[in-house]
Design a protein around this motif. Structure first.
Motif, PDB file in Angstrom:
ATOM      1  N   UNK A  60       0.752  -0.941   0.077  1.00 18.13           N
ATOM      2  CA  UNK A  60      -0.007   0.065   0.074  1.00 18.13           C
ATOM      3  C   UNK A  60       0.784   1.233  -0.090  1.00 18.13           C
ATOM      4  N   UNK A  61       0.744   2.167  -1.080  1.00 19.02           N
ATOM      5  CA  UNK A  61       1.226   3.347  -1.057  1.00 19.02           C
ATOM      6  C   UNK A  61       0.717   4.454  -0.048  1.00 19.02           C
ATOM      7  N   UNK A  62       1.467   5.416   0.410  1.00 18.94           N
ATOM      8  CA  UNK A  62       0.969   6.624   1.239  1.00 18.94           C
ATOM      9  C   UNK A  62      -0.237   7.034   0.543  1.00 18.94           C
ATOM     10  N   UNK A  63      -0.363   7.400  -0.698  1.00 17.71           N
ATOM     11  CA  UNK A  63      -1.736   7.937  -1.172  1.00 17.71           C
ATOM     12  C   UNK A  63      -2.756   7.054  -1.297  1.00 17.71           C
ATOM     13  N   UNK A  64      -2.630   5.621  -1.550  1.00 13.69           N
ATOM     14  CA  UNK A  64      -3.824   4.669  -1.522  1.00 13.69           C
ATOM     15  C   UNK A  64      -4.148   4.535   0.147  1.00 13.69           C
ATOM     16  N   UNK A  65      -3.355   4.319   1.005  1.00 14.97           N
ATOM     17  CA  UNK A  65      -3.748   4.348   2.299  1.00 14.97           C
ATOM     18  C   UNK A  65      -4.625   5.660   2.978  1.00 14.97           C
ATOM     19  N   UNK A  66      -3.996   6.666   2.361  1.00 19.19           N
ATOM     20  CA  UNK A  66      -4.675   8.035   2.734  1.00 19.19           C
ATOM     21  C   UNK A  66      -6.174   8.098   2.223  1.00 19.19           C
ATOM     22  N   UNK A  67      -6.269   8.017   0.989  1.00 21.87           N
ATOM     23  CA  UNK A  67      -7.510   7.886   0.220  1.00 21.87           C
ATOM     24  C   UNK A  67      -8.212   6.673   0.880  1.00 21.87           C
ATOM     25  N   UNK A  68      -7.973   5.755   1.161  1.00 20.91           N
ATOM     26  CA  UNK A  68      -8.767   4.818   1.626  1.00 20.91           C
ATOM     27  C   UNK A  68      -9.426   5.317   3.323  1.00 20.91           C
ATOM     28  N   UNK A  69      -8.561   5.558   4.000  1.00 22.09           N
ATOM     29  CA  UNK A  69      -8.995   5.927   5.332  1.00 22.09           C
ATOM     30  C   UNK A  69      -9.827   7.405   5.369  1.00 22.09           C
ATOM     31  N   UNK A  70      -9.765   8.062   4.166  1.00 17.07           N
ATOM     32  CA  UNK A  70     -10.464   9.382   3.946  1.00 17.07           C
ATOM     33  C   UNK A  70     -11.803   9.000   3.577  1.00 17.07           C
ATOM     34  N   UNK A  71     -11.775   7.772   2.854  1.00 16.67           N
ATOM     35  CA  UNK A  71     -13.202   7.345   2.472  1.00 16.67           C
ATOM     36  C   UNK A  71     -13.879   6.696   3.565  1.00 16.67           C
ATOM     37  N   UNK A  72     -13.311   6.127   4.357  1.00 11.12           N
ATOM     38  CA  UNK A  72     -14.088   5.544   5.543  1.00 11.12           C
ATOM     39  C   UNK A  72     -14.701   6.562   6.313  1.00 11.12           C
ATOM     40  N   UNK A  73     -13.775   7.501   6.564  1.00  9.97           N
ATOM     41  CA  UNK A  73     -13.996   8.650   7.231  1.00  9.97           C
ATOM     42  C   UNK A  73     -15.505   9.564   6.857  1.00  9.97           C
ATOM     43  N   UNK A  74     -15.469   9.737   5.356  1.00 13.55           N
ATOM     44  CA  UNK A  74     -16.505  10.363   4.732  1.00 13.55           C
ATOM     45  C   UNK A  74     -17.817   9.472   4.927  1.00 13.55           C
ATOM     46  N   UNK A  75     -17.761   8.229   4.817  1.00 15.54           N
ATOM     47  CA  UNK A  75     -18.786   7.535   5.077  1.00 15.54           C
ATOM     48  C   UNK A  75     -19.524   7.394   6.372  1.00 15.54           C
ATOM     49  N   UNK A  76     -18.508   7.681   7.262  1.00 12.93           N
ATOM     50  CA  UNK A  76     -19.176   7.855   8.681  1.00 12.93           C
ATOM     51  C   UNK A  76     -19.719   9.173   9.051  1.00 12.93           C
ATOM     52  N   UNK A  77     -19.074  10.346   8.351  1.00 16.97           N
ATOM     53  CA  UNK A  77     -19.569  11.718   8.434  1.00 16.97           C
ATOM     54  C   UNK A  77     -21.093  11.586   7.909  1.00 16.97           C
ATOM     55  N   UNK A  78     -21.288  11.033   6.964  1.00 17.18           N
ATOM     56  CA  UNK A  78     -22.543  10.865   6.252  1.00 17.18           C
ATOM     57  C   UNK A  78     -23.118   9.474   6.283  1.00 17.18           C
ATOM     58  N   UNK A  79     -23.441   8.666   7.292  1.00 12.12           N
ATOM     59  CA  UNK A  79     -23.471   7.302   7.063  1.00 12.12           C
ATOM     60  C   UNK A  79     -24.894   6.777   6.135  1.00 12.12           C
ATOM     61  N   UNK A  80     -25.836   7.943   5.875  1.00 16.68           N
ATOM     62  CA  UNK A  80     -26.822   7.544   4.840  1.00 16.68           C
ATOM     63  C   UNK A  80     -26.221   7.037   3.619  1.00 16.68           C
ATOM     64  N   UNK A  81     -24.989   7.492   3.293  1.00 14.94           N
ATOM     65  CA  UNK A  81     -24.325   6.988   1.965  1.00 14.94           C
ATOM     66  C   UNK A  81     -24.128   5.635   2.012  1.00 14.94           C
ATOM     67  N   UNK A  82     -23.982   5.023   3.043  1.00 14.20           N
ATOM     68  CA  UNK A  82     -23.783   3.573   3.072  1.00 14.20           C
ATOM     69  C   UNK A  82     -25.137   2.876   2.683  1.00 14.20           C
ATOM     70  N   UNK A  83     -26.496   3.369   2.485  1.00 12.28           N
ATOM     71  CA  UNK A  83     -27.257   2.696   1.989  1.00 12.28           C
ATOM     72  C   UNK A  83     -27.075   2.273   0.554  1.00 12.28           C
ATOM     73  N   UNK A  84     -26.428   3.082  -0.263  1.00 13.79           N
ATOM     74  CA  UNK A  84     -26.294   2.773  -1.523  1.00 13.79           C
ATOM     75  C   UNK A  84     -25.046   1.736  -1.771  1.00 13.79           C
ATOM     76  N   UNK A  85     -24.266   1.314  -0.705  1.00 15.26           N
ATOM     77  CA  UNK A  85     -23.220   0.422  -0.760  1.00 15.26           C
ATOM     78  C   UNK A  85     -23.372  -0.796  -0.240  1.00 15.26           C
ATOM     79  N   UNK A  86     -24.723  -0.982   0.532  1.00 19.35           N
ATOM     80  CA  UNK A  86     -24.901  -2.286   1.186  1.00 19.35           C
ATOM     81  C   UNK A  86     -25.266  -3.405   0.347  1.00 19.35           C
TER      82      UNK A  86
END
Length: 458
Positions: free
Chosen positions: A432-458
């Motif tokens: 995992x490169x630093x960019x990939x790790x950071x983008x992944x972590x930011x993606x998890x954080x974004x889903x938790x800030x707006x958890x209703x977006x998870x409805x389209x990912x289940x």
């Protein structure tokens, strides 16, 4: 007859002998528990495939025994029924069958036909079961007549404190006595002096302090009788240490962090807890973080991969066996939720609760504790804001969930009190490169800030 250590599952090469429950000269019955071994962090009770007299113990507690090595010599009774061939043993009553998964009385693999017959045979014995086979909740072989059903850790603790297991009401699966059931018994037997419970190999007896002397001023404070206590490195601690040394020595690791607004997630959790679909379930922030992580892994498959040094290949997993770090009395255990990518939030709640319960009660099997592809550790339950966990060997990354607290936060350009948490990601920099790790972590954080977006990912 020599009883050799069988393969307890997952192709493990050895096991550590924790304790013997028999001594030289003892008479043992068929399927009687004779020893406790630990492999891949799971503690297993070994039943004896012979009836007879113990002639020799060929290993000592703390020894690492290879699969196939002799553990014990039994003088078999004249009754030849105790050593009948594998196929004949299948026809015996259920309580006389060898109970190690995949092995018959001679310690050899059971044929497919024999396994099928064993599976099809009715369970005539409805007594509580103890760990070591494939019964419900990881509790398998039937307890011999007159023996109370208990987990291996509880059985050993009962011997240490002199408690009769038959007098204890078990709260484990099928009524098995667990370590937790013995807590009150121990306090009662020791009066006002409460000694910490050790489920690993106990330290030498002389290291236990006597009645605490009085200090100046009349205040009582325990003063150890010895200046040091030396405890053998064994069991979970030994295996955890080996895994962490391998992680630190062979995996080039990096970490990244993000602090995120968890308020919407807390509100969603509160709403869902009041709905019928989550009635009776323990819906925690960890479950929602797990669901967000699984969704983000779809977009970042490199985070769910492994480095194969032998074949010089990167192995990308198209499934997720989600490891959940659990602080058990025996040490740190990481049961994995198999095929977690297909689980709904409700299913995740149930599985996290179930697997954590197995780990804490000592009834998790080697299969439960191996095979993980990505791990989450929740240090927030200890009031810690964040951490830098080491990557488990065979995985690419581990996510750390910190404490979730109300803090001052800028929300919509105004200062407000919000629920806030910090997420951390440690990753194998070969994969995992630093960019990939950071983008992944930011993606998890974004889903938790707006958890209703998870409805389209289940």
């Amino acid at each position: 007859m020599e009883f050799r250590l069988p393969d307890l599952g997952e192709g493990l090469a050895d096991a550590e002998l924790v304790s013997w429950t028999v001594s030289v000269g003892d008479t043992v019955e068929l399927n009687q528990e004779i020893a406790e071994v630990e492999t891949a962090k799971a503690q297993v009770a070994l039943p004896c495939p012979y009836a007879g007299t113990v002639l020799e113990l060929l290993a000592q507690p703390g020894d690492t025994v290879p699969v196939g090595a002799a553990l014990i010599r039994i003088g078999v009774a004249a009754d030849a029924a105790a050593a009948q061939p594998v196929d004949a043993a299948v026809e015996a009553p259920a309580e006389r069958q060898a109970v190690l998964v995949g092995y018959g009385p001679e310690g050899e693999p059971v044929s497919r036909r024999a396994r099928a017959a064993t599976t099809a045979a009715p369970q005539a014995d409805s007594r509580p079961r103890v760990m070591g086979s494939d019964g419900p909740e990881g509790l398998g072989n039937s307890a011999p007549a007159g023996r109370a059903a208990a987990t291996p850790a509880a059985r050993r603790l009962a011997r240490e404190i002199g408690v009769d297991l038959a007098a204890v009401a078990g709260s484990g699966p099928l009524g098995a006595v667990t370590v937790e059931d013995l807590h009150g018994m121990r306090r009662e037997s020791l009066g006002s002096t409460v000694i910490p419970i050790h489920t690993a190999k106990p330290a030498t007896p002389h290291a236990t302090p006597a009645v605490p002397p009085m200090r100046a001023g009349g205040s009582a404070r325990p003063v150890p009788a010895e200046r040091e206590t030396r405890t053998p490195i064994a069991g979970v601690r030994k295996r955890t240490a080996a895994a962490m040394v391998a992680s630190a020595q062979h995996i080039p690791q990096a970490s990244t962090f993000v602090t995120t607004d968890f308020t919407a997630s807390m509100e969603l959790l509160e709403h869902l807890r009041a709905t019928p679909g989550f009635a009776g379930l323990s819906l925690t922030p960890l479950a929602l973080v797990a669901r967000a992580t699984l969704a983000a892994l779809v977009d970042f498959p490199e985070i769910n991969s492994a480095w194969d040094e032998d074949d010089q290949q990167i192995v990308t997993k198209h499934y997720v066996n989600l490891g959940i770090a659990v602080a058990a009395e025996r040490g740190l255990l990481v049961p994995s939720l198999k095929e977690a990518h297909g689980l709904s939030l409700r299913d995740l709640c149930a599985e996290i609760t179930r697997m954590a319960g197995l780990a804490r009660s000592g009834t998790a099997t080697p299969a439960d504790l191996t095979g993980g592809t990505f791990t989450i550790t929740n240090v927030g339950v200890f009031g810690v804001d964040s951490g830098v966990p080491l990557v488990n060997p065979g995985e690419a990354a581990i996510l750390c969930l910190g404490s979730i607290r109300k803090r001052p936060w800028v929300h919509r350009d105004e200062l407000a009190v919000r629920w806030v948490t910090t997420l951390g990601l440690s990753f194998d920099h070969r994969l995992v490169d630093g960019e990939q790790g950071s983008r992944f972590l930011a993606s998890v954080a974004a889903l938790l800030e707006d958890p209703l977006t998870l409805l389209g990912r289940v």
